[in-house]
Design an enzyme around this catalytic site. Structure first.
Site, mmCIF file in Angstrom:
data_model
loop_
_atom_site.group_PDB
_atom_site.id
_atom_site.type_symbol
_atom_site.label_atom_id
_atom_site.label_comp_id
_atom_site.label_asym_id
_atom_site.label_seq_id
_atom_site.Cartn_x
_atom_site.Cartn_y
_atom_site.Cartn_z
ATOM 1 C CD GLU A 217 -8.950 -3.557 -8.785
ATOM 2 O OE1 GLU A 217 -8.524 -2.407 -8.949
ATOM 3 O OE2 GLU A 217 -8.746 -4.213 -7.741
ATOM 4 C CG ASP B 182 -9.480 -4.972 -3.851
ATOM 5 O OD1 ASP B 182 -9.727 -3.882 -4.386
ATOM 6 O OD2 ASP B 182 -8.439 -5.205 -3.217
ATOM 7 C CG HIS C 130 -12.280 3.451 -5.508
ATOM 8 N ND1 HIS C 130 -12.779 2.488 -6.355
ATOM 9 C CD2 HIS C 130 -11.350 2.838 -4.752
ATOM 10 C CE1 HIS C 130 -12.171 1.344 -6.105
ATOM 11 N NE2 HIS C 130 -11.297 1.518 -5.143
ATOM 12 C CG ASP C 131 -8.586 2.396 -7.260
ATOM 13 O OD1 ASP C 131 -8.521 2.900 -6.126
ATOM 14 O OD2 ASP C 131 -8.819 1.189 -7.461
ATOM 15 C CG ASP D 205 -14.662 -3.546 -3.050
ATOM 16 O OD1 ASP D 205 -13.787 -4.318 -3.489
ATOM 17 O OD2 ASP D 205 -14.854 -2.413 -3.500
HETATM 18 C C1 GLC Z 1 -7.908 -2.156 -5.527
HETATM 19 C C2 GLC Z 1 -8.771 -1.047 -4.976
HETATM 20 C C3 GLC Z 1 -7.876 0.017 -4.436
HETATM 21 C C4 GLC Z 1 -7.043 -0.578 -3.312
HETATM 22 C C5 GLC Z 1 -6.297 -1.813 -3.782
HETATM 23 C C6 GLC Z 1 -5.789 -2.613 -2.634
HETATM 24 O O1 GLC Z 1 -7.155 -1.750 -6.610
HETATM 25 O O2 GLC Z 1 -9.639 -0.586 -5.967
HETATM 26 O O3 GLC Z 1 -8.579 1.135 -3.983
HETATM 27 O O4 GLC Z 1 -6.123 0.349 -2.840
HETATM 28 O O5 GLC Z 1 -7.117 -2.687 -4.515
HETATM 29 O O6 GLC Z 1 -6.838 -3.228 -1.959
#
Ligand code: GLC
Length: 557
Positions: A254, A202, A326-327, A99
């Protein structure tokens, strides 16, 4: 260096390190724990791991708040453990992507500690600082952070606000400062030179902010000034040119709130930015705008339209396929499926529906055994910072208790973060001590040990699915995608066709038997059944009677 595009043949397994495997019984997963389970991953058939952050961090956001980009969070292990893990993965033919969290750091990062000291500190410009507005020294604008709290935090020492699009312990980096991109390039090289195979980037489409810092009334407040911001493509291209292009690595961004055109700009190969992105369109089949707190009734046609949009529309690049991470809450029990008596059928169906589309499959830990949502009732059971800020917001808005009591357990990210269920022991074989987040009570029958023994388990189905996926790679990677009944409210049926060979994937998203008449052009073809979650007595029927959550994958010639 030539990019071999190996990611087009990858099946990626996401590990959330806190919850995967605890080797030293401190209640928290760790790197030696991951190493001990690599044979399990090899056997499952995946060939790449996306590892959620293991960098040194105060863990306010479970590692998405980094305090040192080139070191490991001590309870997870150290750099030697990391190198050993990487080596052991490579020995087994498993690649590793990390990540990359560079929209923000932790407020405990040495850069921020310095930046806070004074306005003329050399690190001040690493972050985004603004003066308050008016006599009352109000926040610089109305931007709302992703966790539901205002995106500005006041700092008394220097009488200015700093921007944080996530938790207040996650200050946003100032990408307008040319030193930031140099820092990012150097940390990326550090990991790539060690041998990692790429990055999941991320919230990467938030890094460039419109420098006018204007308020906006559009929900989410401010997003139009920082989502896919003005200099995003310039930054990504520079990173690609100076770093990524020197390695045979992959990137997946992402990128929430991204249109097809944004995706083209981000991933068209000649533009040299990212290889692939995650879009979240299908996750809004049961909410508004992909915002999980804004629940609405699931609609299968809406889901099919989102998938189709990317399957047919993404002609320059490569898709990513996921139904959990995980989200997001666990997929079984979501999308109108059943996580009780038809959990096994539902889980198999969801995986089949998703992964025979075009793109790289991502499987989230525990999905392969059909782990379910925790739906914690009591606020004290939650650990995720987001739950608390959202709860505060909903309470402040005076929303009815009934609404809050539904919304929190339904949207909480902790649902997908409960410890991996390896066996039926007290802490599910994850640890011998009380884990950081409660184990789901259903570990007594949902666990890897049980699943291994049962030939009809979800785990064994996933193994077969991955095997079939590898065997049918050419059609999957090159075949056309056609949705056969896009407005049907219960059936999801699509074909993938390449060189006169077709994969036909049919799934019943209903808890009732549902009839589906095959379209004429698919009749009279030689059929082979590659995957099924119920016994099928006659594979040549013209009208299929599909049982609750039945799924079938045929090959037609
Ligand atoms: C992304 C991650 C998430 C995190 C956010 C801030 O969306 O997947 O888990 O809280 O970024 O880094």
């Amino acid at each position: 260096m030539k990019n071999t595009k190996w990611y087009e043949n990858a099946i990626i397994y996401q590990i959330y390190p806190r919850s995967f495997m605890d080797s030293n019984n401190d209640g928290l997963g760790d790197i030696p724990g991951i190493i001990s389970k690599l044979d399990y991953l090899k056997e499952l058939g995946v060939n790449c791991v996306w590892l959620s952050p293991v960098y040194d961090s105060p863990q306010q956001d479970n590692g998405y708040d980094i305090k040192n980009y080139v070191d490991i969070y001590p309870p997870f292990g150290n750099l030697d453990d990391f190198k050993l893990m990487l080596d052991e993965m490579h020995k087994r033919g498993i690649r590793l992507i990390m990540d990359l969290v560079v929209n923000h750091t932790s407020d405990e990062h040495k850069w921020f500690i310095e930046a806070k000291k004074s306005k003329d500190n050399p690190y001040r410009d690493y972050y985004i600082w603004k003066k308050g507005k008016g006599k009352k020294n109000k926040r610089p604008n109305n931007w709302l952070g992703f966790f539901g709290a205002p995106a500005w935090e006041y700092d008394k020492t220097t009488d200015e606000y700093y921007l944080h699009l996530f938790d207040k312990k996650q200050p946003d980096l100032n990408w307008e400062n040319p030193k930031i991109i140099e820092e990012v390039k150097s940390l990326m090289k550090f990991w790539l030179d060690m041998g990692v195979d790429g990055f999941r980037c991320d919230v990467i489409n938030l890094i460039s902010k419109d420098q006018r810092f204007k308020s906006s009334l559009q929900i989410p407040a401010g997003a139009k000034y920082y989502v896919n911001g003005p200099r995003l493509h310039e930054f990504l291209h520079e990173i690609n040119k100076d770093v990524l292009s020197n390695y045979d690595c992959m990137t997946v961004g992402e990128t929430a709130f991204t249109t097809l055109e944004d995706a083209r700009l981000l991933t068209a190969p000649e533009r040299q930015e990212l290889n692939t992105i995650f879009n979240f369109d299908h996750t809004s089949s049961d909410n508004f705008m992909g915002i999980k707190w804004l629940y609405r009734k699931f609609s299968l046609p809406r889901m099919k339209k989102s998938f189709k949009k990317w399957q047919v529309g993404n002609i320059w690049g490569w898709n990513t396929l996921f139904i959990e991470n995980h989200d997001q809450r666990r997929c079984v029990g979501r999308f109108n499926t059943n996580d009780k008596e038809l959990r096994v059928e539902s889980s198999k169906m969801l995986g089949t529906m998703c992964y025979f589309q075009k793109g790289t499959p991502y499987i989230y830990q525990g999905q392969e055994i059909g782990m379910t949502n925790a739906y914690f009732k009591d606020l004290n059971q939650y650990q995720d910072t987001e739950v608390f800020t959202i709860h505060k917001l909903l309470t402040k808005l005076h929303l009815p208790k009934k609404f809050i009591d539904f919304t929190i357990p339904n949207g909480a990210r902790d649902n997908a973060r409960t410890p991996m269920q390896w066996d039926d022991s007290e802490y599910a074989g994850f640890s011998k001590s009380k884990p950081w987040l409660s184990v789901n009570e259903n570990k007594s029958y949902i666990n890897v040990e049980e699943a291994k023994k049962d030939p009809n388990s979800i785990l064994n189905y996933y193994k077969k699915l991955i095997q079939v996926h590898k065997e049918q790679k050419e059609i999957i990677n090159k075949g056309d995608y056609v949705d056969l009944c896009i407005n049907h409210k219960k059936i999801y049926a699509y074909t993938r066709t390449y060189n006169n060979e077709t994969l036909l994937c049919i799934s019943n998203f209903s808890n009732k038997e549902t009839k589906y008449k095959l379209p004429k052009h698919l009749l009279n073809k030689e059929k082979e059944l590659l995957l099924n979650n119920y016994e099928v007595s006659n594979i040549n029927e013209e009208t299929l009677i599909l049982k609750p959550y039945e799924t079938r994958l045929y090959k037609l010639k």
